[in-house]
Design a protein around this motif. Structure first.
Motif, PDB file in Angstrom:
ATOM      1  N   VAL A 124      -6.954 117.221  34.698  1.00 54.16           N
ATOM      2  CA  VAL A 124      -7.528 117.036  33.369  1.00 54.16           C
ATOM      3  C   VAL A 124      -8.896 116.392  33.527  1.00 54.16           C
ATOM      4  N   ARG A 125      -9.863 116.876  32.772  1.00 51.15           N
ATOM      5  CA  ARG A 125     -11.179 116.243  32.702  1.00 51.15           C
ATOM      6  C   ARG A 125     -11.263 115.536  31.364  1.00 51.15           C
ATOM      7  N   ARG A 126     -11.235 114.223  31.416  1.00 46.30           N
ATOM      8  CA  ARG A 126     -11.228 113.397  30.209  1.00 46.30           C
ATOM      9  C   ARG A 126     -12.548 113.524  29.449  1.00 46.30           C
ATOM     10  N   GLY A 127     -12.448 113.765  28.131  1.00 49.34           N
ATOM     11  CA  GLY A 127     -13.622 113.812  27.267  1.00 49.34           C
ATOM     12  C   GLY A 127     -14.610 114.916  27.584  1.00 49.34           C
ATOM     13  N   TYR A 128     -14.152 116.001  28.165  1.00 49.85           N
ATOM     14  CA  TYR A 128     -15.026 117.091  28.627  1.00 49.85           C
ATOM     15  C   TYR A 128     -15.737 117.793  27.478  1.00 49.85           C
ATOM     16  N   TYR A 129     -15.038 118.035  26.385  1.00 51.45           N
ATOM     17  CA  TYR A 129     -15.613 118.755  25.250  1.00 51.45           C
ATOM     18  C   TYR A 129     -16.160 117.769  24.228  1.00 51.45           C
ATOM     19  N   GLN A 130     -17.428 117.975  23.889  1.00 49.17           N
ATOM     20  CA  GLN A 130     -18.100 117.114  22.909  1.00 49.17           C
ATOM     21  C   GLN A 130     -18.598 117.971  21.762  1.00 49.17           C
ATOM     22  N   PRO A 131     -18.744 117.463  20.553  1.00 46.76           N
ATOM     23  CA  PRO A 131     -18.265 116.145  20.158  1.00 46.76           C
ATOM     24  C   PRO A 131     -16.744 116.139  20.047  1.00 46.76           C
ATOM     25  N   GLY A 132     -16.210 114.986  19.849  1.00 48.97           N
ATOM     26  CA  GLY A 132     -14.765 114.851  19.681  1.00 48.97           C
ATOM     27  C   GLY A 132     -14.071 114.278  20.881  1.00 48.97           C
ATOM     28  N   ASN A 133     -14.774 114.274  22.043  1.00 43.53           N
ATOM     29  CA  ASN A 133     -14.184 113.665  23.216  1.00 43.53           C
ATOM     30  C   ASN A 133     -12.834 114.296  23.569  1.00 43.53           C
ATOM     31  N   VAL A 134     -12.750 115.630  23.509  1.00 39.57           N
ATOM     32  CA  VAL A 134     -11.503 116.352  23.779  1.00 39.57           C
ATOM     33  C   VAL A 134     -11.390 116.635  25.270  1.00 39.57           C
ATOM     34  N   ASP A 135     -10.220 116.381  25.824  1.00 37.09           N
ATOM     35  CA  ASP A 135      -9.976 116.618  27.245  1.00 37.09           C
ATOM     36  C   ASP A 135      -9.923 118.109  27.554  1.00 37.09           C
ATOM     37  N   ALA A 136     -10.257 118.427  28.803  1.00 36.95           N
ATOM     38  CA  ALA A 136     -10.132 119.792  29.306  1.00 36.95           C
ATOM     39  C   ALA A 136      -9.016 119.844  30.333  1.00 36.95           C
ATOM     40  N   LEU A 137      -8.190 120.852  30.223  1.00 30.62           N
ATOM     41  CA  LEU A 137      -7.188 121.132  31.237  1.00 30.62           C
ATOM     42  C   LEU A 137      -7.859 122.016  32.285  1.00 30.62           C
ATOM     43  N   VAL A 138      -7.828 121.598  33.534  1.00 26.70           N
ATOM     44  CA  VAL A 138      -8.394 122.385  34.627  1.00 26.70           C
ATOM     45  C   VAL A 138      -7.271 123.263  35.163  1.00 26.70           C
ATOM     46  N   MET A 139      -7.555 124.563  35.265  1.00 29.58           N
ATOM     47  CA  MET A 139      -6.543 125.507  35.731  1.00 29.58           C
ATOM     48  C   MET A 139      -7.084 126.290  36.921  1.00 29.58           C
ATOM     49  N   ARG A 140      -6.160 126.707  37.803  1.00 28.93           N
ATOM     50  CA  ARG A 140      -6.526 127.406  39.034  1.00 28.93           C
ATOM     51  C   ARG A 140      -5.635 128.622  39.228  1.00 28.93           C
ATOM     52  N   LEU A 141      -6.267 129.692  39.679  1.00 29.12           N
ATOM     53  CA  LEU A 141      -5.555 130.909  40.073  1.00 29.12           C
ATOM     54  C   LEU A 141      -5.797 131.094  41.565  1.00 29.12           C
ATOM     55  N   ALA A 142      -4.710 131.109  42.337  1.00 26.79           N
ATOM     56  CA  ALA A 142      -4.823 131.126  43.789  1.00 26.79           C
ATOM     57  C   ALA A 142      -5.350 132.449  44.344  1.00 26.79           C
ATOM     58  N   ASP A 143      -5.024 133.578  43.765  1.00 25.37           N
ATOM     59  CA  ASP A 143      -5.468 134.859  44.318  1.00 25.37           C
ATOM     60  C   ASP A 143      -5.743 135.838  43.185  1.00 25.37           C
ATOM     61  N   PRO A 144      -7.008 136.024  42.811  1.00 24.11           N
ATOM     62  CA  PRO A 144      -7.323 136.904  41.682  1.00 24.11           C
ATOM     63  C   PRO A 144      -6.894 138.353  41.898  1.00 24.11           C
ATOM     64  N   ALA A 145      -6.816 138.800  43.135  1.00 23.18           N
ATOM     65  CA  ALA A 145      -6.410 140.179  43.402  1.00 23.18           C
ATOM     66  C   ALA A 145      -4.969 140.421  42.960  1.00 23.18           C
ATOM     67  N   LEU A 146      -4.109 139.415  43.091  1.00 22.23           N
ATOM     68  CA  LEU A 146      -2.710 139.568  42.698  1.00 22.23           C
ATOM     69  C   LEU A 146      -2.518 139.416  41.195  1.00 22.23           C
ATOM     70  N   ALA A 147      -3.397 138.703  40.526  1.00 25.39           N
ATOM     71  CA  ALA A 147      -3.247 138.441  39.095  1.00 25.39           C
ATOM     72  C   ALA A 147      -3.319 139.704  38.263  1.00 25.39           C
ATOM     73  N   ARG A 148      -4.042 140.695  38.700  1.00 20.85           N
ATOM     74  CA  ARG A 148      -4.184 141.914  37.918  1.00 20.85           C
ATOM     75  C   ARG A 148      -2.839 142.602  37.719  1.00 20.85           C
ATOM     76  N   ALA A 149      -1.883 142.335  38.593  1.00 17.06           N
ATOM     77  CA  ALA A 149      -0.565 142.952  38.467  1.00 17.06           C
ATOM     78  C   ALA A 149       0.185 142.433  37.244  1.00 17.06           C
ATOM     79  N   THR A 150      -0.268 141.320  36.651  1.00 19.94           N
ATOM     80  CA  THR A 150       0.437 140.768  35.501  1.00 19.94           C
ATOM     81  C   THR A 150      -0.001 141.402  34.185  1.00 19.94           C
ATOM     82  N   GLU A 151      -1.004 142.299  34.253  1.00 17.18           N
ATOM     83  CA  GLU A 151      -1.466 142.944  33.029  1.00 17.18           C
ATOM     84  C   GLU A 151      -0.372 143.848  32.460  1.00 17.18           C
ATOM     85  N   THR A 152      -0.384 144.005  31.159  1.00 18.90           N
ATOM     86  CA  THR A 152       0.468 145.000  30.528  1.00 18.90           C
ATOM     87  C   THR A 152      -0.367 146.252  30.338  1.00 18.90           C
TER      88      THR A 152
END
Length: 181
Positions: free
Chosen positions: A132-160
């Motif tokens: 989490v990045r605290r206060g990342y979005y301004q104004p409002g001081n809203v936190d950001a959730l940091v997300m990671r995808l380990a292998d973009p080549a495999l992610a395409r298989a999740t498409e419908t």
């Protein structure tokens, strides 16, 4: 995305992200790094097809920055009238296709902690929260959730099937997903 897309992109950008909209100069700068040998950016747009009430109108856009084998989703935005249509998923799939072409080992992004709709989309593609990045979005001081995808080549298989490739300008580079990075 091309230079002639910047004006309609700015209209959507300001509508979806009024408090932290990117400037014209920021988009020009990003596009300057999206062409030629050594390019490190890829930006795509989705336009309304023929038969739509506004053929050729901008419906969404997305951008990716690359450094070495790491990609970062800079932004995904979809016109509110097209939320829930799968367009955000198609734009994300297109960015992941480009991350794979850049030979990226992983893809990162930030999303507002209160944007559960976008988080569900990213989870569907295999992104996992890593911090989490605290206060990342301004104004409002809203936190950001940091997300990671380990292998973009495999992610395409999740498409419908309904989430095929996004329409974009030849040779280029979610629903108000707040992934500005």
């Amino acid at each position: 995305m091309r230079w002639w897309d910047i004006d309609p992109v700015l209209v959507l950008e300001r509508a979806l992200f009024p408090d932290d909209a990117w400037s014209r100069g920021m988009f020009w700068s990003e596009l300057a790094h999206a062409r030629g040998p050594g390019s490190t950016r890829r930006y795509v747009v989705a336009e309304a097809p023929e038969g739509h009430e506004r053929p050729g109108a901008l419906l969404g856009y997305a951008g990716l920055a690359v450094s070495g084998d790491l990609a970062d989703v800079q932004t995904i935005a979809v016109d509110g009238d097209h939320w829930g249509t799968g367009l955000g998923a198609r734009l994300l799939a297109e960015l992941l296709r480009h991350a794979t072409a850049f030979e990226c080992a992983e893809v990162m992004l930030e999303v507002r902690v209160d944007n559960t709709r976008a988080q569900k989309l990213y989870h569907r593609f295999g992104f996992e929260p890593i911090g989490v990045r605290r206060g990342y979005y301004q104004p409002g001081n809203v936190d950001a959730l940091v997300m990671r995808l380990a292998d973009p080549a495999l992610a395409r298989a999740t498409e419908t099937p309904a989430d095929g490739p996004a329409k974009h300008a030849p040779g280029d580079g979610a629903e108000g997903t707040d992934t500005h990075g």
